[in-house]
Design an enzyme around this catalytic site. Sequence first.
Site, mmCIF file in Angstrom:
data_model
loop_
_atom_site.group_PDB
_atom_site.id
_atom_site.type_symbol
_atom_site.label_atom_id
_atom_site.label_comp_id
_atom_site.label_asym_id
_atom_site.label_seq_id
_atom_site.Cartn_x
_atom_site.Cartn_y
_atom_site.Cartn_z
ATOM 1 C CG ASP A 22 10.089 -9.535 -8.856
ATOM 2 O OD1 ASP A 22 9.542 -8.679 -8.906
ATOM 3 O OD2 ASP A 22 11.156 -9.535 -7.898
ATOM 4 C CG HIS A 55 12.232 -7.090 -5.495
ATOM 5 N ND1 HIS A 55 11.228 -7.486 -6.235
ATOM 6 C CD2 HIS A 55 11.442 -6.133 -4.661
ATOM 7 C CE1 HIS A 55 10.100 -6.984 -5.854
ATOM 8 N NE2 HIS A 55 10.299 -6.122 -4.934
HETATM 9 C C1 LMR Z 1 6.673 -4.695 -5.189
HETATM 10 O O1 LMR Z 1 7.688 -4.843 -6.007
HETATM 11 O O2 LMR Z 1 5.522 -4.168 -5.330
HETATM 12 C C2 LMR Z 1 7.310 -3.934 -3.805
HETATM 13 O O3 LMR Z 1 8.743 -4.243 -3.890
HETATM 14 C C3 LMR Z 1 6.779 -2.689 -3.416
HETATM 15 C C4 LMR Z 1 7.579 -1.616 -4.117
HETATM 16 O O4 LMR Z 1 8.036 -0.626 -3.476
HETATM 17 O O5 LMR Z 1 7.584 -1.545 -5.273
#
Ligand code: LMR
Length: 349
Positions: A171, A198
């Site tokens: 991120d 997340h």
């Molecule tokens: C991401 O942020 O790319 C990972 O958490 C994988 C997803 O499923 O998005």
Amino acid sequence: MFLLRGLKSSIIIAPWRSAVRTLKVAVVGAGGGIGQPLSLLIRRCPGVDELALHDLSETKGIAADLSHVSQRGKVVGFTGEEGLEPALTAADVVVVAAGMPRLPGMQRDDLMAANGRVAIKVATAVSKASPGALLAFITNPINMIVPTAAAVLKAHGNYDPRRLFGVTTLDVVRSKKFIGDSMNISPDEVTIPVIGGHAGITILPLISQCQPVFKGGSKETQSLTHRIQEAGTEVVNAKAGKGSATLSMAFAGAHFVGSLLRGLGGQEGVVECAFVASELTNAPFLVSPLELGRDGIQRYLPLPQMSDSEKGALEKLLPILRQNAEEGIQFAKNYLKEKSASPVPAALP
Ligand code: LMR
């Protein structure tokens, strides 16, 4: 120190050398789309004496391949459920990239049924084989996986909140890239804290705290925030059924492992945002800036300053994180009860 002369060049024998700490990193899920590039990038991290690669299918070939990279240390492959504890034995850092990826239309939470078990197995194996290791999960859904792992570690009497992390570095990586591009500067010049969790709106890039200062208006700030929050989905959709982010995730994961190693090595001022047990808000787990050190988290930094709209966004995401934590802990409780693998702890984190 002794200098042996008479040779073409002097050989320095350092008497303290035997006391120098050797470092072992174990990658769980090392054969996968994230695991392979992650393992390659960890080969570039200074100071790794042993890299253990674990996966359910063959890892010996990957280990042989990576062992030819001209970096110090050995690389050893371990396979199958029975190979997990041997792979983790005496590891200093265990990074987990194993598990199912999202497909288009899925939320990260939808992966819990499959990936929650991975977290339980790894946390159990860490408790037995490398109880002092720093344990870092890349496996989704991070917002639930970390509370699940915390509950399992606690059940095994091996829970140290300073040693358990959800890796959310991607991120930050994405924020640096998107903001750098929009400001027409190198992403390397951009620093920005990303807090919360997340998944979707739990990912909260604090654009008001970006350095150099982001000069865009509120519309631009909103659209950048939305892009950062949905960037994982952008990749899932672009891969159209072939998984989620692997290469950028490996880049971010290796950066985080490198920071853990620098902290373990005693370097001061190593700061990363990660998803950890937290007392900063009313959510029991939260992404916030942390100073890393010899024991994992050295210092919980306070939450950064926020604009009014960021404060509002934080208030909105906290109930989601509380709910995610409850579900993650309940998942562990159910599993432990079912398997009677170990007593259900009286008080879960
Ligand atoms: C991401 O942020 O790319 C990972 O958490 C994988 C997803 O499923 O998005």
